[in-house]
Scaffold this active site. Structure first.
Site, mmCIF file in Angstrom:
data_model
loop_
_atom_site.group_PDB
_atom_site.id
_atom_site.type_symbol
_atom_site.label_atom_id
_atom_site.label_comp_id
_atom_site.label_asym_id
_atom_site.label_seq_id
_atom_site.Cartn_x
_atom_site.Cartn_y
_atom_site.Cartn_z
ATOM 1 N N GLU B 63 37.307 35.248 32.289
ATOM 2 C CA GLU B 63 37.358 36.499 33.045
ATOM 3 C C GLU B 63 38.279 37.529 32.412
ATOM 4 O OE1 GLU B 63 37.424 33.499 34.386
ATOM 5 O OE2 GLU B 63 35.545 33.490 35.517
ATOM 6 N N HIS B 132 35.089 31.044 46.999
ATOM 7 C CA HIS B 132 33.838 31.802 46.932
ATOM 8 C C HIS B 132 33.680 32.745 48.127
ATOM 9 C CE1 HIS B 132 32.990 28.512 44.161
ATOM 10 N NE2 HIS B 132 31.939 29.154 43.716
#
Ligand SMILES: Cc1ncc(C[n+]2csc(CCOP(=O)(O)OP(=O)(O)O)c2C)c(N)n1
Ligand SMILES: [Mg+2]
Lengths: 380, 327
Positions: B63, B132
């Site tokens: 990321e 999530h």
């Protein structure tokens, strides 16, 4: 390790594999040698002057690069005119090889701004303080060069490469591993130039790696080589070769320049707390500038040249001192500039509030004495 | 005749990104699994076929590298739309977002523009495993140099993603993942609003509920329930979390005198805290009741079987409505 000048400044190509680098030295003219020396001496002189200015309260901090001039001037001059440089924060030598105004570096460490030079103008990007972050910017930039097809066209006017600088300690940061990976998988025209000056503040390089740093890229698919960082010619040749290769589409490469940080980490540091004087003396005896001076003298360069360089250094130091002392204080309201490229209501609201507050003090700016500190209570 | 189509939020985002890529060859799309697969939520489905692998490509699972290279590409004149696969995985990129992306324009005294969009599916309600379902908006809204927005409906999804891509500044684009399949009319000719404007979705006179992203639908539900109970609620979609369009909220509160701000994130040091503070300052004499914040709890996002308890619903909004009406 690639080395062309030994400690006595004697030129030799130690092995056949190094021939591919040696050819770049043979292409150099005397004027190039003299330029290398002038720049190393110039940046050493500047560096020492900057330390003095910090001691006199003219700068908040100084980050000396003494001892690393060979690595910086050699590699910097190997970077082509179309190429972009993404430095860390100690690359004053690289900066002068690409025409960055030394005063802009002084201003940054004085606290006038965070860099202030135009990265597009000199193709030398802003100093990066967060270790390793700039290597990902370099990787992205190099990916962009690829997307634009400005690699391996065979036309030197068009082809470009990118080089990024970082230290031995920074290699432990995840960003550098990610940048190596990105560059490898995209075949980006990017050279990773690690100045292993053997210290990261007080931590020796053994803290950061078990494997020699030039091999750090292997697992990512980035080959590497170690070069004597105190040999300006070797640094030039190795960087030149791999920047040329990157421009020609051969992808990324990692160069580890083995050098030594002669000075403190910064002017706030006290290296006597963590390293021996003998180690420093050992490396002082391998000073890149003295070594190159021996080489030049052996090539018949006379005392006149060294006198001229000395005089130029005196003049530079005087100019830097004078200009630093004459620097105006920055305008307070500059803090609101360029937070965003497009208008932003919160910024405009706070700018207007500060302006009104300053005016309410009768033009008395909040920072010019202790009594009128800005009250940050409440929201504006 | 207005040129409209019915689309889900997911499809509207897809159409908006496609339009942006057609309009500007400098627009690139990358992230984990965005190419062939079209992303785990299929937001970028079909773009690879249309634009090829130089415009849309898979990034390694890194990321920091996704955002860091988007920055380098911006320096080179590209406009990146970088996808972070899920909210909980943005943190490895935190330095590149808050210390690099957000600051480079300022550090460079305006020489470097940072037109980067970071798309993040966010929020809970899909029964997912840990990491999530998070709502990280306050981190980014707190960071000077970033813009933060969140659409709540397909029309906004279609237009706001295009406006974000056109912005010269970095935009954190928060997509309400549990509403991806929610459908609505999309007006294809022109946007009704700018990227940073709030809007009144349903006018009312007694209480204002301001919310954004996934909570907008919930707020509209609460307004209906309240209607049946004789309480008239004005619903505002804040849309932009940095900057916040306070004007619309102020006008509403001047009329209703009561404000509830709702989001999924915990309320401590949140978007609702900021709005409550600002409205206390700007609407002091108009308020009939204190500003009430309705949000998730200040706990780690719970396991899926417990998320119903965590997520504010219409009942929790109604409890707040009762409280402000009691003043
Ligand atoms: C991400 C990050 N962590 C910590 C620091 C603090 N820091 C500044 S310089 C430094 C040592 C860096 O060593 P090295 O990479 O070898 O570079 P050198 O200073 O030797 O040139 C540290 C730990 C920082 N600037 N950035
Ligand atoms: Mg070091």
């Amino acid at each position: 390790m690639v080395q062309f000048l030994n400690e006595n400044g004697e030129f030799a190509v130690a092995s056949k594999e190094h021939e591919i680098y040696a050819q770049f030295i043979r292409d150099l003219r005397e004027s190039d040698f003299l330029k290398f020396y002038r720049d190393m001496a110039r940046i050493r002189r500047f560096d020492n002057e900057a330390t003095a200015l910090q001691r006199q309260g003219q700068m908040g901090l100084w980050v000396p690069a003494v001892g690393q001039e060979g690595a910086q001037i050699g590699s910097g001059h190997a970077v082509g005119p179309n190429d972009n440089i993404f430095p860390s924060y100690r690359e004053h030598g690289v900066a002068i090889t690409h025409g960055v105004d030394l005063m802009s570096i002084i201003k940054m460490f004085r606290g006038v701004n965070h860099g202030g030079w135009n990265p597009y103008e000199k193709k030398f990007h802003l100093y990066a303080i967060v270790l390793g972050a700039q290597t990902l910017h370099a990787a992205g930039y190099a990916m962009g060069v690829n997307f634009e097809g400005k690699v391996a066209t065979g036309n030197p006017e068009i082809d470009e490469a990118v080089i990024t600088y970082f230290g031995d300690g920074a290699t432990a940061e995840g960003d550098i591993s990610e940048a190596l990976l990105m560059a490898a998988t995209t075949n980006a025209p990017l050279v990773f130039f690690c100045q292993n000056n053997q210290w990261a503040i007080s931590s020796a390089v053994e803290t950061q790696t078990k494997v020699p740093l030039y091999r750090r890229g292997e697992g990512f698919g980035v080959p590497g080589i170690r070069v004597d960082g105190n040999d300006v010619l070797a640094c030039y040749a190795v960087t030149k070769k791999h920047m040329d290769d990157a421009r020609n589409g051969l992808g990324p490469y990692l160069i580890e320049a083995l050098t030594y940080r002669i000075g403190a980490h910064t002017t706030s540091d006290d290296p006597s707390k963590y390293r021996d004087a003998e180690q420093v003396a050992y490396w002082q005896a391998r000073d890149p500038i003295i070594r190159f001076e021996k080489f030049l003298r052996s090539q018949g360069i006379g005392q006149d040249f060294f006198d001229e360089v000395q005089a130029a250094g005196d003049q530079l130091a005087a100019e830097i001192r004078e200009t630093t002392f004459a620097l105006p204080e920055p305008e307070l309201e500059l803090i609101f500039d360029h937070v965003y490229s497009e208008p932003h209501p919160l910024i405009e609201e706070q700018r207007a509030w500060l302006r009104g507050f300053e005016e309410s003090l009768g033009g008395h700016t909040p920072t010019d004495d202790g009594e009128n500190k800005v009250d940050y209570g409440g929201s504006r | 005749m207005a040129n409209t189509v019915e689309l889900s939020i997911a499809k509207a985002l897809n159409a908006g990104i496609r339009k942006a890529m057609q309009d500007d060859p400098k627009v690139l799309v990358f992230g984990e699994d965005v190419a062939k697969l079209g992303g785990v939520f299929r937001i970028t489905e079909g773009l690879l076929d249309e634009f090829g692998s130089k415009r849309i490509f898979n990034s390694p699972i890194a990321e920091s590298a996704i955002v860091g290279t988007a920055i380098g590409l911006a320096m080179r004149g590209f406009r990146s739309v970088a996808e972070i696969q899920f909210d909980g995985f943005v943190y490895p990129a935190f330095d590149q977002i808050v210390s690099q992306l957000a600051k480079l324009t300022n550090r460079s005294e305006g020489h470097l523009k940072m037109p980067v969009v970071i798309r993040i599916p966010y929020g809970g309600g899909i029964g997912a495993v840990e990491h999530h379902s998070e709502s990280p908006e306050a981190y980014f809204a707190h960071t000077a140099g970033l813009r933060v927005v969140s659409p709540s409906n397909p029309n906004d999804a279609y237009w706001m993603i295009q406006q974000a891509i056109q912005s010269a500044d970095p935009v954190v684009f928060l997509e309400p993942k549990r509403r991806y399949w929610q459908k609505g009319q999309v007006e294809l000719d022109q946007p009704a609003l700018g990227l940073h404007q709030a809007t009144v979705l349903k006018p009312g006179t007694d209480v204002t509920i301001a919310s954004y992203g996934p909570m907008v639908v919930t707020s509209l539900q609460a307004a209906e329930i309240a209607q049946a109970e004789g309480v008239s609620i004005e619903v505002i979609d804040i849309r932009s979390l940095s900057p916040i369009d306070f004007g619309v909220i102020v006008e509403s509160v001047k009329k209703t005198g009561r404000l509830i701000v709702a989001h999924e994130a915990g309320t401590f040091v949140s978007i609702s805290s900021e709005i409550a503070a600002k409205i206390a300052e700007l609407c002091f004499y108009y308020l009939e009741a204190p500003v009430i914040r309705v949000g998730g709890f200040d706990v780690p996002y719970p396991a899926a079987k417990l998320e119903e308890l965590y997520l504010p619903d219409a009942d929790r909004l109604m409890e707040a409505v009762d409280r402000v009406m009691a003043y």
